[in-house]
Scaffold this motif. Sequence first.
Motif, PDB file in Angstrom:
ATOM      1  N   THR A   1       0.942  -1.333   0.107  1.00 52.10           N
ATOM      2  CA  THR A   1       0.066   0.103   0.240  1.00 52.10           C
ATOM      3  C   THR A   1       1.066   1.295   0.418  1.00 52.10           C
TER       4      THR A   1
ATOM      5  N   THR B   1      -5.730   1.375  -0.881  1.00 51.25           N
ATOM      6  CA  THR B   1      -6.023   0.739  -1.534  1.00 51.25           C
ATOM      7  C   THR B   1      -4.225  -0.018  -1.506  1.00 51.25           C
TER       8      THR B   1
ATOM      9  N   ASP C   1     -13.230   1.563  -9.163  1.00 50.75           N
ATOM     10  CA  ASP C   1     -13.974   2.036  -7.587  1.00 50.75           C
ATOM     11  C   ASP C   1     -12.605   2.804  -6.544  1.00 50.75           C
ATOM     12  N   ASP C   2     -11.194   2.598  -6.880  1.00 52.24           N
ATOM     13  CA  ASP C   2     -10.529   2.956  -6.082  1.00 52.24           C
ATOM     14  C   ASP C   2      -9.940   4.369  -6.019  1.00 52.24           C
TER      15      ASP C   2
ATOM     16  N   ASN D   1       0.760   6.708  -3.648  1.00 55.30           N
ATOM     17  CA  ASN D   1       0.211   6.949  -3.974  1.00 55.30           C
ATOM     18  C   ASN D   1       0.438   7.641  -5.408  1.00 55.30           C
TER      19      ASN D   1
ATOM     20  N   ARG E   1     -15.199   7.279  -0.222  1.00 53.65           N
ATOM     21  CA  ARG E   1     -14.102   6.675   0.855  1.00 53.65           C
ATOM     22  C   ARG E   1     -13.234   8.001   0.360  1.00 53.65           C
TER      23      ARG E   1
ATOM     24  N   LEU F   1      -5.443  -2.014  -7.960  1.00 56.35           N
ATOM     25  CA  LEU F   1      -5.806  -1.199  -8.254  1.00 56.35           C
ATOM     26  C   LEU F   1      -7.115  -1.333  -9.706  1.00 56.35           C
TER      27      LEU F   1
ATOM     28  N   THR G   1      -5.904   8.123  -5.984  1.00 55.82           N
ATOM     29  CA  THR G   1      -6.560   6.511  -5.340  1.00 55.82           C
ATOM     30  C   THR G   1      -6.315   6.430  -3.852  1.00 55.82           C
TER      31      THR G   1
END
Length: 212
Positions: free
Chosen positions: A23, A43, A51-52, A26, A67, A48, A39
């Motif tokens: 993770t 995530t 929807d991420d 980004n 999110r 990926l 992102t």
Amino acid sequence: MGEKQQLINAGHYLISNQLAWGTSGNISARIDSNRMIITASGTFMANLGQDDFVDCQIDTGQIEGTRKASKETPMHLGIYRQRKDVKAILHASPLYTTLFSCSYEPILSELFVETMYYLENIAYVDYYHPGSQELAEAITEQAPNANIIIMRNHGVVVFDDSVLEAQMRLETLEMACRMILKAKESGVQLKMIPEKTVQSFLEDSFYKTRKK
């Protein structure tokens, strides 16, 4: 291909080529003059999906959707606000680049074609905690000076006018750091390209038109 799919492909590529892990890191892309996608928090680059990502207003920082955006969102916003030409940002902690970020070893650009072009300007910021306002401010201040910013004891952020160009910039950086380290380990003396030749290469577009 839409911006989301480009970032998904980039995330998978970074993982597959050891330019990112878990993770950590980004990535984001500018959708229009005042919107970006980034992102979501937590995530995994390797997994990926559509929807991420989180949609964010660049001028206000307002997040759309439910999110949570990456904690490094303020850093991305600062770059997009400073650099209207930037369309993609990749923040990662690849092994060799991160090793150099934890040292005072110089990253050389006078090695080969791609380093002359992509590593012409590298900026540095001191260590600040990830997601902190201090880090965002330091990155924002340096954004006009380079397309690569090394974050001491943290990693790197690269940005460019497309996802693929940012990806190439990151990969070239990691390649150069690995080459420099391997040369030191092996006792190989690296031969630098003369400064006059470097300037001729950049100014006369022997590779690509120089980005200023």
